[in-house]
Scaffold this motif. Structure first.
Motif, PDB file in Angstrom:
ATOM      1  N   SER A   1      -4.527  -3.537  13.466  1.00 43.32           N
ATOM      2  CA  SER A   1      -5.898  -4.020  13.337  1.00 43.32           C
ATOM      3  C   SER A   1      -6.542  -4.107  14.707  1.00 43.32           C
ATOM      4  CB  SER A   1      -5.898  -5.401  12.673  1.00 43.32           C
ATOM      5  OG  SER A   1      -7.218  -5.889  12.556  1.00 43.32           O
TER       6      SER A   1
ATOM      7  N   PHE B   1     -10.580   2.201   2.191  1.00 49.46           N
ATOM      8  CA  PHE B   1     -10.499   2.891   3.474  1.00 49.46           C
ATOM      9  C   PHE B   1     -11.329   4.162   3.485  1.00 49.46           C
ATOM     10  CE2 PHE B   1      -7.079   0.826   5.858  1.00 49.46           C
ATOM     11  CZ  PHE B   1      -6.468   0.055   4.886  1.00 49.46           C
ATOM     12  N   GLY B   2     -11.794   4.525   4.689  1.00 51.49           N
ATOM     13  CA  GLY B   2     -12.295   5.861   4.911  1.00 51.49           C
ATOM     14  C   GLY B   2     -11.127   6.809   5.160  1.00 51.49           C
ATOM     15  N   GLN B   3     -11.453   8.105   5.297  1.00 54.07           N
ATOM     16  CA  GLN B   3     -10.411   9.112   5.477  1.00 54.07           C
ATOM     17  C   GLN B   3      -9.875   9.146   6.905  1.00 54.07           C
ATOM     18  OE1 GLN B   3      -9.140  11.283   3.048  1.00 54.07           O
ATOM     19  NE2 GLN B   3     -10.275  10.061   1.581  1.00 54.07           N
TER      20      GLN B   3
ATOM     21  N   PHE C   1      -0.730  -5.282   9.155  1.00 52.92           N
ATOM     22  CA  PHE C   1       0.182  -4.330   8.546  1.00 52.92           C
ATOM     23  C   PHE C   1       1.510  -4.235   9.266  1.00 52.92           C
ATOM     24  CE2 PHE C   1      -2.171  -1.890   5.310  1.00 52.92           C
ATOM     25  CZ  PHE C   1      -3.421  -2.462   5.457  1.00 52.92           C
ATOM     26  N   GLY C   2       2.545  -3.920   8.494  1.00 53.71           N
ATOM     27  CA  GLY C   2       3.833  -3.607   9.050  1.00 53.71           C
ATOM     28  C   GLY C   2       3.927  -2.139   9.426  1.00 53.71           C
ATOM     29  N   PRO C   3       5.068  -1.716   9.981  1.00 57.87           N
ATOM     30  CA  PRO C   3       5.226  -0.335  10.440  1.00 57.87           C
ATOM     31  C   PRO C   3       5.461   0.668   9.320  1.00 57.87           C
ATOM     32  CG  PRO C   3       7.226  -1.562  10.838  1.00 57.87           C
ATOM     33  CD  PRO C   3       6.227  -2.547  10.337  1.00 57.87           C
ATOM     34  N   GLY C   4       5.788   0.180   8.125  1.00 60.15           N
ATOM     35  CA  GLY C   4       5.956   1.083   7.006  1.00 60.15           C
ATOM     36  C   GLY C   4       7.389   1.537   6.797  1.00 60.15           C
TER      37      GLY C   4
ATOM     38  N   PHE D   1      -9.053  -0.020  12.138  1.00 58.16           N
ATOM     39  CA  PHE D   1      -7.623   0.063  12.394  1.00 58.16           C
ATOM     40  C   PHE D   1      -7.329   1.302  13.238  1.00 58.16           C
ATOM     41  CE2 PHE D   1      -5.985  -3.065   9.399  1.00 58.16           C
ATOM     42  CZ  PHE D   1      -6.967  -3.128   8.422  1.00 58.16           C
TER      43      PHE D   1
ATOM     44  N   LEU E   1     -12.249  -6.992  13.391  1.00 54.26           N
ATOM     45  CA  LEU E   1     -12.739  -7.404  12.078  1.00 54.26           C
ATOM     46  C   LEU E   1     -14.147  -7.936  12.258  1.00 54.26           C
ATOM     47  CD1 LEU E   1     -12.193  -8.255   9.029  1.00 54.26           C
ATOM     48  CD2 LEU E   1     -11.591 -10.482   9.970  1.00 54.26           C
TER      49      LEU E   1
ATOM     50  N   LEU F   1       3.437   0.859   2.982  1.00 56.52           N
ATOM     51  CA  LEU F   1       3.008  -0.137   3.952  1.00 56.52           C
ATOM     52  C   LEU F   1       2.886  -1.502   3.302  1.00 56.52           C
ATOM     53  CD1 LEU F   1       0.182   2.018   5.528  1.00 56.52           C
ATOM     54  CD2 LEU F   1       2.244   1.301   6.726  1.00 56.52           C
TER      55      LEU F   1
ATOM     56  N   GLN G   1      -4.004   4.008  13.770  1.00 54.13           N
ATOM     57  CA  GLN G   1      -2.706   4.406  13.231  1.00 54.13           C
ATOM     58  C   GLN G   1      -2.164   5.563  14.059  1.00 54.13           C
ATOM     59  OE1 GLN G   1      -2.481   5.815   9.080  1.00 54.13           O
ATOM     60  NE2 GLN G   1      -0.425   4.924   8.932  1.00 54.13           N
TER      61      GLN G   1
ATOM     62  N   GLU H   1      -8.443 -11.182   7.512  1.00 54.34           N
ATOM     63  CA  GLU H   1      -7.938  -9.991   8.172  1.00 54.34           C
ATOM     64  C   GLU H   1      -6.542  -9.678   7.672  1.00 54.34           C
ATOM     65  OE1 GLU H   1      -8.055 -10.457  12.345  1.00 54.34           O
ATOM     66  OE2 GLU H   1      -7.550  -8.372  12.812  1.00 54.34           O
TER      67      GLU H   1
ATOM     68  N   ARG I   1       9.149   5.013   5.388  1.00 58.21           N
ATOM     69  CA  ARG I   1       8.937   6.423   4.998  1.00 58.21           C
ATOM     70  C   ARG I   1       9.925   6.753   3.890  1.00 58.21           C
ATOM     71  NH1 ARG I   1       4.979   9.704   5.520  1.00 58.21           N
ATOM     72  NH2 ARG I   1       4.800   9.111   7.714  1.00 58.21           N
TER      73      ARG I   1
ATOM     74  N   THR J   1     -14.060  -4.619   2.754  1.00 60.73           N
ATOM     75  CA  THR J   1     -13.600  -5.521   1.702  1.00 60.73           C
ATOM     76  C   THR J   1     -14.788  -5.889   0.844  1.00 60.73           C
ATOM     77  OG1 THR J   1     -12.037  -6.470   3.255  1.00 60.73           O
ATOM     78  CG2 THR J   1     -12.358  -7.634   1.206  1.00 60.73           C
TER      79      THR J   1
ATOM     80  N   PRO K   1      -5.793   8.113   3.483  1.00 58.49           N
ATOM     81  CA  PRO K   1      -5.811   6.688   3.805  1.00 58.49           C
ATOM     82  C   PRO K   1      -4.885   5.915   2.874  1.00 58.49           C
ATOM     83  CG  PRO K   1      -7.767   7.288   2.564  1.00 58.49           C
ATOM     84  CD  PRO K   1      -7.035   8.566   2.845  1.00 58.49           C
TER      85      PRO K   1
ATOM     86  N   LEU L   1      -9.155   4.298  11.451  1.00 60.16           N
ATOM     87  CA  LEU L   1      -9.576   4.086  10.067  1.00 60.16           C
ATOM     88  C   LEU L   1     -10.499   2.881   9.981  1.00 60.16           C
ATOM     89  CD1 LEU L   1      -5.998   4.464   8.669  1.00 60.16           C
ATOM     90  CD2 LEU L   1      -7.855   5.884   7.870  1.00 60.16           C
TER      91      LEU L   1
ATOM     92  N   TYR M   1       0.854  -1.183   0.000  1.00 59.97           N
ATOM     93  CA  TYR M   1       0.000   0.000   0.000  1.00 59.97           C
ATOM     94  C   TYR M   1       0.891   1.234   0.000  1.00 59.97           C
ATOM     95  CZ  TYR M   1      -4.123  -2.731   1.480  1.00 59.97           C
ATOM     96  OH  TYR M   1      -5.166  -3.624   1.560  1.00 59.97           O
TER      97      TYR M   1
ATOM     98  N   GLN N   1     -13.133  -3.768   8.666  1.00 64.91           N
ATOM     99  CA  GLN N   1     -12.063  -3.773   9.639  1.00 64.91           C
ATOM    100  C   GLN N   1     -11.888  -2.367  10.195  1.00 64.91           C
ATOM    101  OE1 GLN N   1      -8.830  -6.215   7.646  1.00 64.91           O
ATOM    102  NE2 GLN N   1      -7.797  -5.966   9.587  1.00 64.91           N
TER     103      GLN N   1
ATOM    104  N   GLY O   1       2.840   8.626  11.730  1.00 59.23           N
ATOM    105  CA  GLY O   1       4.014   8.110  11.038  1.00 59.23           C
ATOM    106  C   GLY O   1       4.229   6.620  11.180  1.00 59.23           C
ATOM    107  N   LYS O   2       3.253   5.910  11.729  1.00 60.27           N
ATOM    108  CA  LYS O   2       3.406   4.469  11.971  1.00 60.27           C
ATOM    109  C   LYS O   2       2.489   3.661  11.063  1.00 60.27           C
ATOM    110  CE  LYS O   2       6.054   5.321  15.585  1.00 60.27           C
ATOM    111  NZ  LYS O   2       7.514   5.050  15.535  1.00 60.27           N
ATOM    112  N   GLY O   3       2.617   2.339  11.181  1.00 64.85           N
ATOM    113  CA  GLY O   3       1.750   1.455  10.427  1.00 64.85           C
ATOM    114  C   GLY O   3       0.375   1.337  11.062  1.00 64.85           C
ATOM    115  N   LEU O   4      -0.442   0.468  10.484  1.00 69.11           N
ATOM    116  CA  LEU O   4      -1.805   0.271  10.967  1.00 69.11           C
ATOM    117  C   LEU O   4      -1.867  -0.929  11.902  1.00 69.11           C
ATOM    118  CD1 LEU O   4      -2.192   1.960   8.317  1.00 69.11           C
ATOM    119  CD2 LEU O   4      -4.343   0.757   8.046  1.00 69.11           C
TER     120      LEU O   4
ATOM    121  N   LEU P   1      -9.233  -3.770   0.071  1.00 67.07           N
ATOM    122  CA  LEU P   1      -9.672  -2.925   1.180  1.00 67.07           C
ATOM    123  C   LEU P   1      -9.881  -1.511   0.672  1.00 67.07           C
ATOM    124  CD1 LEU P   1      -7.416  -3.808   4.275  1.00 67.07           C
ATOM    125  CD2 LEU P   1      -9.888  -4.017   4.142  1.00 67.07           C
TER     126      LEU P   1
END
Lengths: 114, 115
Positions: B46, B105-107, A105-108, B36, B49, A90, B38, A102, A110, B93, A42, B89, A35, B34, B41-44, B103
């Motif tokens: 979960s 996503f919403g904003q 996700f990973g931390p990404g 999430f 679900l 991501l 966040q 389900e 940058r 699906t 998003p 978020l 992603y 789902q 600056g990090k990942g998502l 997926l």
């Protein structure tokens, strides 16, 4: 091991560079995803791999090249990127491909393109 | 085309309040939804679900409900804490076409819980 890991955490590259992003999971998941997330937006799906085969490409420019060498590893090769490609990238995985599973996700990574 | 909307866009509450985040989607032909979290600056992460055949899911202080026919979901957070501050978020699906299992996503809702 119940997580998705991504390296590097941060990457700065010039428009003529070639670099790669790496994603790993050891949960036995058979679907993996890339992603892209721009600031205050998003995530947007780029690619889906199902059983190590590319199954979805959301019309991503060819300067992004995904690779899935094995069921645990997903790479995203970058070449000749543009400044507008700067974003948080991501990786995610799910037990199986398809809509019932389900995603984790990973931390990404940058990414900044100069 | 599936569209997902989250209301409110931002929410600031004092610690201890119970709160509700809303998510709506335009196409009720979904497989699951789902929620999430966040951090900046990090990942998502979960949170919950909900499969389309389910009405709700609970995890600790979180409860998510799904009304597929009306295209709505809510995330209820009980006894909010400063550590709950993050962007939340929701994502659905849906099936069909070349985006099977994608997926959307919403904003997001930016939640701030102040001490």
């Amino acid at each position: 091991d119940t997580e998705v890991t991504q390296t590097p955490k941060h990457l700065v590259m010039g428009m003529t560079n070639k670099k790669s992003l790496k994603c790993e999971q050891h949960m036995g998941h058979r679907a993996m995803y890339w992603y892209k997330q721009k600031a205050k937006k998003p995530p947007e799906l780029m690619f889906v791999y199902s059983y190590e085969k590319l199954s979805i490409n959301e019309s991503v420019p060819s300067r992004f090249s995904p690779e899935c060498p094995n069921s645990s590893l997903l790479n995203l090769h970058l070449h000749a990127l543009q400044p507008e490609d700067s974003a948080l990238y991501l990786c995610a995985s799910s037990h199986y491909p398809g809509p019932y599973n389900e995603q984790f996700f990973g931390p990404g990574t940058r990414l900044t393109v100069l | 085309k599936q569209e997902v909307t989250q209301i409110p866009a931002a929410l600031s509450v004092p610690e201890g309040e119970n709160l509700v985040l809303n998510c709506s989607f335009t196409d009720s032909a979904i497989y699951n939804l789902q929620w999430f979290r966040q951090d900046p600056g990090k990942g998502l992460t979960s949170l919950l679900l909900i499969q389309s055949s389910q009405r709700e899911q609970t995890s600790g202080r979180l409860n998510a409900s799904l009304d597929k026919s009306s295209g709505r979901s809510t995330l209820y957070i009980a006894a909010s804490q400063p550590g709950d501050s993050a962007t939340y978020l929701c994502a659905v699906t849906h099936a069909g076409g070349t985006s099977y299992g994608k997926l959307t996503f919403g904003q997001g809702t930016i939640l701030t819980v102040h001490p």
